[in-house]
Design a protein around this motif. Structure first.
Motif, PDB file in Angstrom:
ATOM      1  N   PHE A   1      13.959   1.638  -1.736  1.00 35.10           N
ATOM      2  CA  PHE A   1      14.302   1.289  -0.673  1.00 35.10           C
ATOM      3  C   PHE A   1      13.264   0.816  -0.021  1.00 35.10           C
ATOM      4  CE2 PHE A   1      15.269   3.682   3.287  1.00 35.10           C
ATOM      5  CZ  PHE A   1      16.530   3.513   3.302  1.00 35.10           C
ATOM      6  N   PHE A   2      12.391   0.803  -0.003  1.00 31.07           N
ATOM      7  CA  PHE A   2      11.455   1.396   0.798  1.00 31.07           C
ATOM      8  C   PHE A   2      11.243  -0.540   0.286  1.00 31.07           C
ATOM      9  CE2 PHE A   2       9.500   5.308   1.180  1.00 31.07           C
ATOM     10  CZ  PHE A   2       9.206   5.298   1.960  1.00 31.07           C
ATOM     11  N   ALA A   3      11.239  -0.845  -0.045  1.00 35.10           N
ATOM     12  CA  ALA A   3      10.689  -2.551  -0.220  1.00 35.10           C
ATOM     13  C   ALA A   3      11.696  -3.055   1.097  1.00 35.10           C
ATOM     14  CB  ALA A   3      10.812  -2.977  -1.401  1.00 35.10           C
ATOM     15  N   GLY A   4      13.259  -2.881   0.946  1.00 34.32           N
ATOM     16  CA  GLY A   4      14.088  -3.614   1.065  1.00 34.32           C
ATOM     17  C   GLY A   4      13.977  -3.583   3.019  1.00 34.32           C
ATOM     18  N   LEU A   5      13.404  -2.166   3.580  1.00 33.19           N
ATOM     19  CA  LEU A   5      13.570  -1.234   4.818  1.00 33.19           C
ATOM     20  C   LEU A   5      12.713  -2.788   5.333  1.00 33.19           C
ATOM     21  CD1 LEU A   5      14.989   0.318   6.454  1.00 33.19           C
ATOM     22  CD2 LEU A   5      12.851   2.032   5.639  1.00 33.19           C
TER      23      LEU A   5
ATOM     24  N   ILE B   1      -7.756  14.030  -3.871  1.00 33.06           N
ATOM     25  CA  ILE B   1      -7.664  15.091  -2.696  1.00 33.06           C
ATOM     26  C   ILE B   1      -9.348  13.862  -1.781  1.00 33.06           C
ATOM     27  CG2 ILE B   1      -7.820  16.181  -1.474  1.00 33.06           C
ATOM     28  CD1 ILE B   1      -5.750  17.444  -3.425  1.00 33.06           C
ATOM     29  N   ALA B   2     -10.022  14.012  -2.649  1.00 31.12           N
ATOM     30  CA  ALA B   2     -11.300  12.983  -1.871  1.00 31.12           C
ATOM     31  C   ALA B   2     -11.292  12.428  -1.610  1.00 31.12           C
ATOM     32  CB  ALA B   2     -12.427  14.189  -3.018  1.00 31.12           C
ATOM     33  N   GLY B   3     -10.797  11.041  -2.218  1.00 29.32           N
ATOM     34  CA  GLY B   3     -11.117  10.253  -2.781  1.00 29.32           C
ATOM     35  C   GLY B   3      -9.815   9.591  -1.188  1.00 29.32           C
ATOM     36  N   PHE B   4      -9.226  10.373  -0.807  1.00 18.78           N
ATOM     37  CA  PHE B   4      -7.823  10.340   0.675  1.00 18.78           C
ATOM     38  C   PHE B   4      -9.003  10.707   1.617  1.00 18.78           C
ATOM     39  CE2 PHE B   4      -3.853  11.403  -1.804  1.00 18.78           C
ATOM     40  CZ  PHE B   4      -3.630   9.972  -1.661  1.00 18.78           C
ATOM     41  N   LEU B   5      -9.296  11.346   1.557  1.00 18.85           N
ATOM     42  CA  LEU B   5     -10.804  12.477   2.584  1.00 18.85           C
ATOM     43  C   LEU B   5     -11.720  11.119   3.228  1.00 18.85           C
ATOM     44  CD1 LEU B   5     -10.551  15.524   2.039  1.00 18.85           C
ATOM     45  CD2 LEU B   5      -9.565  14.999   4.198  1.00 18.85           C
ATOM     46  N   VAL B   6     -11.802  10.523   2.031  1.00 17.25           N
ATOM     47  CA  VAL B   6     -13.039   9.371   2.374  1.00 17.25           C
ATOM     48  C   VAL B   6     -12.996   7.872   2.094  1.00 17.25           C
ATOM     49  CG1 VAL B   6     -15.328  11.169   1.387  1.00 17.25           C
ATOM     50  CG2 VAL B   6     -14.454   9.326  -0.121  1.00 17.25           C
ATOM     51  N   GLN B   7     -11.998   7.427   1.731  1.00 12.94           N
ATOM     52  CA  GLN B   7     -11.214   6.326   1.141  1.00 12.94           C
ATOM     53  C   GLN B   7     -11.768   5.324   2.617  1.00 12.94           C
ATOM     54  OE1 GLN B   7      -8.748   4.352   2.934  1.00 12.94           O
ATOM     55  NE2 GLN B   7      -7.777   6.635   4.450  1.00 12.94           N
ATOM     56  N   SER B   8     -11.452   6.079   3.978  1.00 11.19           N
ATOM     57  CA  SER B   8     -11.976   4.902   5.097  1.00 11.19           C
ATOM     58  C   SER B   8     -13.338   4.542   5.551  1.00 11.19           C
ATOM     59  CB  SER B   8     -11.565   5.531   6.521  1.00 11.19           C
ATOM     60  OG  SER B   8     -12.158   6.882   6.741  1.00 11.19           O
ATOM     61  N   LEU B   9     -14.174   5.445   4.624  1.00  7.40           N
ATOM     62  CA  LEU B   9     -15.995   5.143   4.207  1.00  7.40           C
ATOM     63  C   LEU B   9     -15.894   4.394   3.065  1.00  7.40           C
ATOM     64  CD1 LEU B   9     -17.193   8.868   4.708  1.00  7.40           C
ATOM     65  CD2 LEU B   9     -17.174   6.860   6.593  1.00  7.40           C
ATOM     66  N   LEU B  10     -15.070   4.428   2.325  1.00  9.22           N
ATOM     67  CA  LEU B  10     -15.295   3.500   1.270  1.00  9.22           C
ATOM     68  C   LEU B  10     -14.552   2.217   0.964  1.00  9.22           C
ATOM     69  CD1 LEU B  10     -14.599   6.409  -1.482  1.00  9.22           C
ATOM     70  CD2 LEU B  10     -17.423   5.172  -0.351  1.00  9.22           C
ATOM     71  N   HIS B  11     -13.870   1.991   1.983  1.00  8.09           N
ATOM     72  CA  HIS B  11     -12.989   1.082   2.507  1.00  8.09           C
ATOM     73  C   HIS B  11     -12.579   0.319   1.075  1.00  8.09           C
ATOM     74  CE1 HIS B  11     -14.887   0.369   5.619  1.00  8.09           C
ATOM     75  NE2 HIS B  11     -16.172   0.327   5.287  1.00  8.09           N
ATOM     76  N   VAL B  12     -11.793   1.601   0.992  1.00  8.21           N
ATOM     77  CA  VAL B  12     -10.818   1.379  -0.480  1.00  8.21           C
ATOM     78  C   VAL B  12      -9.089   2.025   0.196  1.00  8.21           C
ATOM     79  CG1 VAL B  12     -10.189   2.903  -2.281  1.00  8.21           C
ATOM     80  CG2 VAL B  12     -12.307   2.064  -2.533  1.00  8.21           C
TER      81      VAL B  12
ATOM     82  N   ASN C   1       1.047  -1.192  -0.106  1.00  4.27           N
ATOM     83  CA  ASN C   1      -0.226   0.096   0.376  1.00  4.27           C
ATOM     84  C   ASN C   1       1.040   1.028   0.171  1.00  4.27           C
ATOM     85  OD1 ASN C   1      -2.640  -1.047   0.049  1.00  4.27           O
ATOM     86  ND2 ASN C   1      -2.060  -1.953   1.930  1.00  4.27           N
ATOM     87  N   VAL C   2       1.714   1.030   0.794  1.00  2.00           N
ATOM     88  CA  VAL C   2       2.596   2.225   1.023  1.00  2.00           C
ATOM     89  C   VAL C   2       3.838   2.335  -0.849  1.00  2.00           C
ATOM     90  CG1 VAL C   2       4.634   3.180   1.798  1.00  2.00           C
ATOM     91  CG2 VAL C   2       3.490   2.400   3.392  1.00  2.00           C
ATOM     92  N   VAL C   3       4.027   1.026  -1.276  1.00  2.00           N
ATOM     93  CA  VAL C   3       4.834   1.460  -2.279  1.00  2.00           C
ATOM     94  C   VAL C   3       3.976   1.451  -3.325  1.00  2.00           C
ATOM     95  CG1 VAL C   3       6.229  -0.260  -4.234  1.00  2.00           C
ATOM     96  CG2 VAL C   3       6.423  -0.141  -1.372  1.00  2.00           C
ATOM     97  N   PHE C   4       2.674   1.541  -3.750  1.00  2.00           N
ATOM     98  CA  PHE C   4       1.742   1.945  -4.354  1.00  2.00           C
ATOM     99  C   PHE C   4       1.502   3.250  -4.392  1.00  2.00           C
ATOM    100  CE2 PHE C   4       1.889  -2.621  -5.652  1.00  2.00           C
ATOM    101  CZ  PHE C   4       2.907  -2.603  -7.071  1.00  2.00           C
ATOM    102  N   LEU C   5       1.147   3.515  -3.089  1.00  2.00           N
ATOM    103  CA  LEU C   5       1.169   4.887  -2.867  1.00  2.00           C
ATOM    104  C   LEU C   5       1.709   5.482  -3.480  1.00  2.00           C
ATOM    105  CD1 LEU C   5      -0.756   7.712  -1.458  1.00  2.00           C
ATOM    106  CD2 LEU C   5       0.044   6.865   0.085  1.00  2.00           C
ATOM    107  N   LEU C   6       3.364   5.771  -2.975  1.00  2.00           N
ATOM    108  CA  LEU C   6       3.782   5.818  -3.707  1.00  2.00           C
ATOM    109  C   LEU C   6       3.757   6.245  -4.836  1.00  2.00           C
ATOM    110  CD1 LEU C   6       6.931   5.287  -0.871  1.00  2.00           C
ATOM    111  CD2 LEU C   6       5.703   7.561  -1.646  1.00  2.00           C
TER     112      LEU C   6
ATOM    113  N   ALA D   1      -4.217   6.537  -5.189  1.00  2.00           N
ATOM    114  CA  ALA D   1      -3.861   6.939  -5.986  1.00  2.00           C
ATOM    115  C   ALA D   1      -3.394   6.429  -6.994  1.00  2.00           C
ATOM    116  CB  ALA D   1      -2.369   7.296  -4.947  1.00  2.00           C
ATOM    117  N   LEU D   2      -3.599   5.266  -7.626  1.00  2.00           N
ATOM    118  CA  LEU D   2      -2.988   4.815  -9.096  1.00  2.00           C
ATOM    119  C   LEU D   2      -4.242   4.656  -9.607  1.00  2.00           C
ATOM    120  CD1 LEU D   2      -1.915   1.428  -7.629  1.00  2.00           C
ATOM    121  CD2 LEU D   2      -0.371   3.495  -8.809  1.00  2.00           C
ATOM    122  N   LEU D   3      -5.255   4.921  -9.435  1.00  2.00           N
ATOM    123  CA  LEU D   3      -6.417   4.853 -10.111  1.00  2.00           C
ATOM    124  C   LEU D   3      -6.843   7.072 -10.904  1.00  2.00           C
ATOM    125  CD1 LEU D   3      -9.997   4.093  -8.274  1.00  2.00           C
ATOM    126  CD2 LEU D   3      -8.899   2.847 -10.311  1.00  2.00           C
ATOM    127  N   GLY D   4      -5.871   7.197  -9.673  1.00  2.00           N
ATOM    128  CA  GLY D   4      -5.537   8.611  -9.788  1.00  2.00           C
ATOM    129  C   GLY D   4      -4.714   9.600 -11.012  1.00  2.00           C
ATOM    130  N   ALA D   5      -3.467   8.765 -11.223  1.00  6.19           N
ATOM    131  CA  ALA D   5      -2.722   8.801 -12.161  1.00  6.19           C
ATOM    132  C   ALA D   5      -2.696   7.550 -12.728  1.00  6.19           C
ATOM    133  CB  ALA D   5      -1.287   7.314 -11.423  1.00  6.19           C
TER     134      ALA D   5
END
Length: 428
Positions: free
Chosen positions: A285-289, A239-250, A59-64, A256-260
């Motif tokens: 680096f993140f993956a290895g960490l 940004i709207a998706g980030f704000l409501v993602q917990s309600l939509l369970h996404v 989730n972190v890797v693909f968000l980035l 981020a990937l849909l927006g990209a």
């Protein structure tokens, strides 16, 4: 302690030392360390790639990845140059005023966006502002990433550890606002004062540069107004998706990937034009960490540390909350705060379940310690790693020790102020 545990700790410490001395490529160091963890049996393919607790946090890797693509496309509009000129003109070319403005904007955005996303958006503007004013970008970038970690503490969605804590503790968005927003605002004010002291050598005013900036027309920087409109719409949806993602369970990574993907289609740019903006070394680096830390989690090393801390607590929850804040701050300086909170939250949950209302502030102690402790070192928080990667890509080298000498001061002051806040608000 088994030989396997000893070897795993040795690999982790060795990799950490290599990162600290800054003589080897970060990505190469963590890849070698991850491979060694596999060789000694501390982790394996299934735990690395498929475990949510001891593997790579995709989730972190693909968000980035998604946000890097979006930023790479937005860059073609010229809006970052526009914002850089506008900010410099608004503050009359005074470096400290510009820093204060960027720090406050970063902190506010980080309260409502993931702090990594905020860093990805604000860093290009900062680099351009510093170039125009002749100011050293290192001080500005470090100040902003620390402000993002402070601002992100205020809300449930501001910092990834908060999302984990909310899920484990059954806490709402309003819970975080009520309990953490007040101290976050106070700490931001203190941090601005610290910036004036820590980075004072960066605030050299160049009248000739300021005059040239004041003569610029920021509107001329916009090179593709149609793409700017499309980008504005897509970024607004993200940004709207980030704000409501917990309600939509996404998951945020999906948003981020849909927006990209949508912006890539609308932009009609060649893929190579925005893929070259992706910080591939940072993603590796993140993956290895994550593999390194996951191996320690898998062997029970971090769990043993957490359990030992819990055993010291007993039922005296005031000192326990203070100790948890300080201890979380110290450990989050060494271990990325996402896997750290993932490991600690079940232990805190058990304490809260046993202690009821008296133990509930332990959640806020964990959040404050983990979020603010992430400022202590270059690898303490995801946003730090991302910012250093962006800087490196743009020819600005921020070493581990350069970041850490400011980070330790900031963490000591902010965590130190959080302890009396917890004790006075909940246990006085």
């Amino acid at each position: 302690m088994t030989l396997q545990v000893v070897l795993a700790i040795a690999v982790f410490v060795g990799a950490y030392v290599c990162i600290v001395v800054d003589r080897f490529p970060r990505a190469a160091v963590v890849l070698v360390a991850a491979a060694l963890m596999v060789l000694i049996g501390a982790t394996g393919g299934e735990t690395m790639f498929y475990s949510g607790e001891t593997g790579i946090d995709w989730n972190v890797v693909f968000l980035l990845l998604g946000m890097m693509i979006i930023v790479g496309i937005v860059r073609h509009t010229g809006v970052f140059e526009f914002l850089a000129i506008w900010a410099a003109k608004l503050m009359r070319g005074r470096p400290f005023r510009v820093m204060v403005m960027l720090v406050v904007i970063t902190a506010v955005l980080s309260a409502f966006l993931d702090n990594v996303t905020t860093v990805l958006l604000i860093a290009p503007v900062t680099l351009l502002v510093c170039e125009r004013l002749g100011a050293p970008p290192t001080a500005f970038l470090i100040a902003e990433v620390m402000a993002s970690n402070i601002g992100g503490t205020a809300t449930l969605i501001g910092d990834p550890p908060n999302i984990i804590i909310a899920s484990r503790g059954g806490l709402s968005f309003n819970d975080f606002l009520v309990h953490l927003a007040p101290i976050s605002v106070g700490l931001l004010i203190v941090f601005v004062v610290l910036c004036r002291l820590m980075f004072r050598s960066a605030f050299v005013f160049h009248p000739e540069r300021a005059a040239r900036v004041m003569a610029l027309d920021e509107r001329a920087a916009i090179t593709d107004s149609r793409l700017l409109v499309k980008s504005g719409v897509v970024v607004g949806l993200v940004i709207a998706g980030f704000l409501v993602q917990s309600l939509l369970h996404v998951e945020p990574s999906v948003v981020a990937l849909l927006g990209a993907g949508l912006l890539a289609l609308l932009s009609r740019l060649e893929p190579r034009e925005y893929f070259r903006e992706v910080e591939w070394e940072t993603l590796v680096f993140f993956a290895g960490l994550f593999v390194m830390v996951g191996a320690l989690v898998n062997l029970g090393v971090i769990d043993a540390l957490g359990t030992a801390a819990v055993d010291l607590v007993g039922d005296d929850y005031g000192p326990a909350a203070a100790g948890l804040a300080v201890g979380s701050g110290a450990l989050s300086a060494v271990v990325d705060n996402i896997p750290f909170v993932t490991t600690m939250s079940p232990l805190v949950g058990d304490l809260v379940a046993a202690g009821g209302a008296a133990a509930r502030p332990l959640w806020w102690a964990l959040a404050l310690g983990a979020d603010l402790g992430g400022n202590a070192t270059a690898i303490g928080a995801s946003a730090n790693v991302v910012m250093i990667g962006i800087a490196m890509r743009n020819g600005v080298h921020i070493s581990f020790w350069t970041f850490t000498k400011y980070g330790l001061v900031t963490t000591a002051v902010t965590v130190g102020l959080s302890v009396p806040y917890i004790l006075l608000r909940y246990y006085s």
